[in-house]
Design an enzyme around this catalytic site. Sequence first.
Site, PDB file in Angstrom:
ATOM      1  N   HIS A   1       5.670  -0.625   1.561  1.00  0.00           N
ATOM      2  CA  HIS A   1       6.773  -0.414   0.616  1.00  0.00           C
ATOM      3  C   HIS A   1       7.957   0.275   1.283  1.00  0.00           C
ATOM      4  O   HIS A   1       9.066   0.238   0.752  1.00  0.00           O
ATOM      5  CB  HIS A   1       6.302   0.405  -0.584  1.00  0.00           C
ATOM      6  CG  HIS A   1       5.239  -0.275  -1.383  1.00  0.00           C
ATOM      7  ND1 HIS A   1       5.407  -1.504  -1.969  1.00  0.00           N
ATOM      8  CD2 HIS A   1       3.960   0.094  -1.681  1.00  0.00           C
ATOM      9  CE1 HIS A   1       4.297  -1.863  -2.596  1.00  0.00           C
ATOM     10  NE2 HIS A   1       3.399  -0.913  -2.439  1.00  0.00           N
TER      11      HIS A   1
ATOM     12  N   GLU B   1      -7.502   0.630  -4.287  1.00  0.00           N
ATOM     13  CA  GLU B   1      -6.465   0.818  -5.312  1.00  0.00           C
ATOM     14  C   GLU B   1      -6.533  -0.230  -6.411  1.00  0.00           C
ATOM     15  O   GLU B   1      -5.575  -0.400  -7.164  1.00  0.00           O
ATOM     16  CB  GLU B   1      -5.062   0.887  -4.683  1.00  0.00           C
ATOM     17  CG  GLU B   1      -4.761  -0.104  -3.585  1.00  0.00           C
ATOM     18  CD  GLU B   1      -3.413   0.155  -2.888  1.00  0.00           C
ATOM     19  OE1 GLU B   1      -2.660   1.056  -3.296  1.00  0.00           O
ATOM     20  OE2 GLU B   1      -3.113  -0.578  -1.938  1.00  0.00           O
TER      21      GLU B   1
ATOM     22  N   ASP C   1      -1.229   2.595  -7.680  1.00  0.00           N
ATOM     23  CA  ASP C   1      -1.793   1.275  -7.992  1.00  0.00           C
ATOM     24  C   ASP C   1      -3.121   1.407  -8.736  1.00  0.00           C
ATOM     25  O   ASP C   1      -3.411   0.616  -9.634  1.00  0.00           O
ATOM     26  CB  ASP C   1      -1.988   0.465  -6.702  1.00  0.00           C
ATOM     27  CG  ASP C   1      -0.708  -0.252  -6.306  1.00  0.00           C
ATOM     28  OD1 ASP C   1      -0.075  -0.865  -7.184  1.00  0.00           O
ATOM     29  OD2 ASP C   1      -0.333  -0.195  -5.124  1.00  0.00           O
TER      30      ASP C   1
HETATM   31  C1  3PY Z   1      -0.510   3.940  -4.308  1.00  0.00           C
HETATM   32  O1  3PY Z   1      -0.593   5.034  -4.872  1.00  0.00           O
HETATM   33  O2  3PY Z   1      -0.720   2.859  -4.882  1.00  0.00           O
HETATM   34  C2  3PY Z   1      -0.141   3.892  -2.929  1.00  0.00           C
HETATM   35  O3  3PY Z   1      -0.157   2.849  -2.331  1.00  0.00           O
HETATM   36  C3  3PY Z   1       0.253   5.176  -2.273  1.00  0.00           C
HETATM   37  O4  3PY Z   1       0.941   4.976  -1.130  1.00  0.00           O
HETATM   38 MG    MG Z   2      -0.491   1.144  -3.513  1.00  0.00          MG
END
Ligand code: 3PY
Ligand code: MG
Length: 259
Positions: free
Chosen positions: A43, A148, A174
């Site tokens: 990102h 995630e 996420d």
């Molecule tokens: C998230 O919290 O989804 C991340 O990828 C943190 O960098």
């Molecule tokens: Mg993430």
Amino acid sequence: MSLKSRLAAGETLCTAWSGVPDALTVELVAQQGFDCVTLDMQHGGHHEDSVLRGLAPVLAAGKPSLVRIPVGRFDMASRALDFGAEAVIAPMVNSVEDARQFAAAMKYPPVGARSWGPTYAFPRHGQGSQQDWLRKSNERTLAFAMIETRAALDVLDGILATPGIDGIFLGPSDFSIAWTKGGTVDSTHEDMMETIADVAARAHAAGKYAAIFVVDPAVAGRVVKMGYQLLAMGSEHALIALGASVLLADVKKSIGNRQ
Ligand code: 3PY
Ligand code: MG
């Protein structure tokens, strides 16, 4: 000391999180009090060239460097190591096959299938023979698979059991989106905290490291207590916004008190 040896010694480490793709900005970040620096290609704005150049000031500051690659770009994991990174974070590792492909890019045979060519890494870390470098690389470099999604959670034990995966990295933003089926993005969503603790416990039980992104500094103590040892924080955007607000608040307070 390497990232691996510090984690193995049980230290809790804070990594800065750079998203501005310029070696001069990375240099500034590396000069702050963080234990290590992560360059974010997912990102953040980092790309191959900025990673190649941006790792130099981190090494010059005597700190370990990590790179987060874009989703599925396991070729870039090998390149980040070839450029001199000590660890790679792979986002959205949602299956055991993802974990296998990531590990294959991260480790030389017999664990993986990484191709030889540490053109920058070897002179940048520059000690010993190439035989030593080959022998020690799989141990010295760390592969963090990001957990995630619910799919990742469902196969967590398989990911943890994958040879060459050294740890997990919990992406709480996420994860909150997945946990609430798109209902919210909230990195400290209370309802998921027990599961986040369980992920760290399972990583430890498998002999692997647990890392996490910390959005709200107030949660840091809680996640360390859960077993998270590597805490990521503070993109340049966050650092500048925080620094500016503290500076302006202090100036305005002083002006308000001028009588
Ligand atoms: C998230 O919290 O989804 C991340 O990828 C943190 O960098
Ligand atoms: Mg993430």
